[in-house]
Design a protein around this motif. Structure first.
Motif, PDB file in Angstrom:
ATOM      1  N   GLU A  75       0.841  -1.203   0.000  1.00 37.69           N
ATOM      2  CA  GLU A  75       0.000   0.000   0.000  1.00 37.69           C
ATOM      3  C   GLU A  75       0.874   1.250   0.000  1.00 37.69           C
ATOM      4  O   GLU A  75       0.547   2.244  -0.648  1.00 37.69           O
ATOM      5  N   SER A  76       1.983   1.187   0.723  1.00 36.58           N
ATOM      6  CA  SER A  76       2.909   2.331   0.753  1.00 36.58           C
ATOM      7  C   SER A  76       3.518   2.573  -0.625  1.00 36.58           C
ATOM      8  O   SER A  76       3.723   3.723  -1.024  1.00 36.58           O
ATOM      9  N   THR A  77       3.776   1.493  -1.356  1.00 38.86           N
ATOM     10  CA  THR A  77       4.285   1.628  -2.727  1.00 38.86           C
ATOM     11  C   THR A  77       3.251   2.331  -3.581  1.00 38.86           C
ATOM     12  O   THR A  77       3.580   3.262  -4.338  1.00 38.86           O
ATOM     13  N   GLU A  78       2.013   1.886  -3.485  1.00 37.00           N
ATOM     14  CA  GLU A  78       0.939   2.483  -4.277  1.00 37.00           C
ATOM     15  C   GLU A  78       0.781   3.965  -3.960  1.00 37.00           C
ATOM     16  O   GLU A  78       0.562   4.786  -4.858  1.00 37.00           O
ATOM     17  N   SER A  79       0.906   4.338  -2.695  1.00 36.55           N
ATOM     18  CA  SER A  79       0.815   5.750  -2.306  1.00 36.55           C
ATOM     19  C   SER A  79       1.958   6.558  -2.911  1.00 36.55           C
ATOM     20  O   SER A  79       1.751   7.662  -3.428  1.00 36.55           O
ATOM     21  N   LEU A  80       3.173   5.998  -2.838  1.00 35.38           N
ATOM     22  CA  LEU A  80       4.332   6.666  -3.429  1.00 35.38           C
ATOM     23  C   LEU A  80       4.113   6.871  -4.926  1.00 35.38           C
ATOM     24  O   LEU A  80       4.346   7.972  -5.455  1.00 35.38           O
ATOM     25  N   TRP A  84       3.943  10.384  -7.001  1.00 34.66           N
ATOM     26  CA  TRP A  84       4.889  10.598  -8.106  1.00 34.66           C
ATOM     27  C   TRP A  84       4.131  10.950  -9.380  1.00 34.66           C
ATOM     28  O   TRP A  84       4.474  11.894 -10.085  1.00 34.66           O
ATOM     29  N   LYS A  85       3.087  10.200  -9.663  1.00 32.03           N
ATOM     30  CA  LYS A  85       2.318  10.454 -10.881  1.00 32.03           C
ATOM     31  C   LYS A  85       1.663  11.833 -10.842  1.00 32.03           C
ATOM     32  O   LYS A  85       1.699  12.576 -11.834  1.00 32.03           O
ATOM     33  N   ALA A  86       1.091  12.198  -9.705  1.00 32.46           N
ATOM     34  CA  ALA A  86       0.435  13.505  -9.577  1.00 32.46           C
ATOM     35  C   ALA A  86       1.423  14.639  -9.816  1.00 32.46           C
ATOM     36  O   ALA A  86       1.124  15.597 -10.544  1.00 32.46           O
ATOM     37  N   VAL A  87       2.604  14.528  -9.241  1.00 32.61           N
ATOM     38  CA  VAL A  87       3.623  15.572  -9.418  1.00 32.61           C
ATOM     39  C   VAL A  87       4.098  15.595 -10.869  1.00 32.61           C
ATOM     40  O   VAL A  87       4.288  16.669 -11.456  1.00 32.61           O
ATOM     41  N   ILE A 146       7.276  12.787  -2.527  1.00 32.85           N
ATOM     42  CA  ILE A 146       7.123  11.540  -3.290  1.00 32.85           C
ATOM     43  C   ILE A 146       7.573  10.346  -2.454  1.00 32.85           C
ATOM     44  O   ILE A 146       6.840   9.370  -2.314  1.00 32.85           O
ATOM     45  N   TYR A 147       8.759  10.420  -1.881  1.00 33.25           N
ATOM     46  CA  TYR A 147       9.310   9.273  -1.154  1.00 33.25           C
ATOM     47  C   TYR A 147       8.559   8.975   0.149  1.00 33.25           C
ATOM     48  O   TYR A 147       8.310   7.827   0.470  1.00 33.25           O
ATOM     49  N   LYS A 148       8.240  10.021   0.900  1.00 41.42           N
ATOM     50  CA  LYS A 148       7.712   9.810   2.247  1.00 41.42           C
ATOM     51  C   LYS A 148       6.287  10.299   2.448  1.00 41.42           C
ATOM     52  O   LYS A 148       5.685  10.020   3.478  1.00 41.42           O
ATOM     53  N   GLY A 149       5.789  11.115   1.536  1.00 39.38           N
ATOM     54  CA  GLY A 149       4.481  11.721   1.736  1.00 39.38           C
ATOM     55  C   GLY A 149       4.550  12.897   2.696  1.00 39.38           C
ATOM     56  O   GLY A 149       3.534  13.369   3.182  1.00 39.38           O
ATOM     57  N   SER A 150       5.751  13.373   2.969  1.00 34.64           N
ATOM     58  CA  SER A 150       5.957  14.443   3.942  1.00 34.64           C
ATOM     59  C   SER A 150       5.829  15.811   3.292  1.00 34.64           C
ATOM     60  O   SER A 150       6.346  16.044   2.196  1.00 34.64           O
TER      61      SER A 150
END
Length: 175
Positions: A75-80, A84-87, A146-150
């Motif tokens: 799930e964390s991969t999917e979020s990353l 990434w895609k949005a940016v 992208i990497y952390k969602g931070s």
């Protein structure tokens, strides 16, 4: 007789040198194989860490072949990937490798993400400069996102909200 003995000694010496040379070359080749294998294992570990992938080693445990390691998205991969895609849709210079992702070629996905670091840094600086008119505090806003969602910076949060990438920050709205 002395000449015969000299010839035998020289031939023996040459054979010893040849044997040592062959053994040395075999050891060098084996060391190169070990180094390549270790490099590939480190690549799998690095990709799993960076992309939040799960590592499955069932087949690798039997074969010791690093190519038998399976990387599985979480799930964390999917979020990353979603971040990434949005940016990348806003900053087209940040490449999002849809085909490579759909093929599950995670080592190359990781290489592509890393190869975007310069573009991420430039885009982060561009956002900070355009939105605040000041010198940016961080050139890593996009990479951290992208990497952390931070999101450590209000200027960057505003950018994400304005572009529909993130919802409004309730803490900011309540103040």
């Amino acid at each position: 007789m002395k000449n015969y003995l000299k010839v035998i000694i020289i031939i023996t010496f040459l054979i010893c040198i040849l044997v040592i040379s062959i053994i040395y070359n075999q050891n060098q080749k084996e060391q190169e194989r070990i180094n390549e294998r270790e490099k590939l294992l480190m690549e799998y570990e690095g990709s799993a860490y960076q992309l939040h992938l799960q590592i499955q080693t069932d087949e690798y445990d039997e074969t010791s072949n690093p190519n038998d390691i399976v990387l599985v998205p979480t799930e964390s991969t999917e979020s990353l990937l979603k971040r990434w895609k949005a940016v990348s849709e806003i900053f087209t210079e940040i490449d999002y490798p849809e085909d490579t992702i759909s093929q599950g070629d995670w080592l190359n996905v990781q290489h592509k993400l890393e190869s975007n670091r310069f573009e991420m840094r430039n885009a982060s600086l561009e956002i900070a400069t355009e939105m605040s008119g000041e010198s940016p505090r961080s050139s890593e806003s996009i990479a951290n996102y992208i990497y952390k969602g931070s999101v450590y910076d209000d200027t960057f949060r505003e950018f994400l909200e304005e572009n529909g990438i993130e919802g409004p920050d309730q803490r900011r709205l309540e103040q």
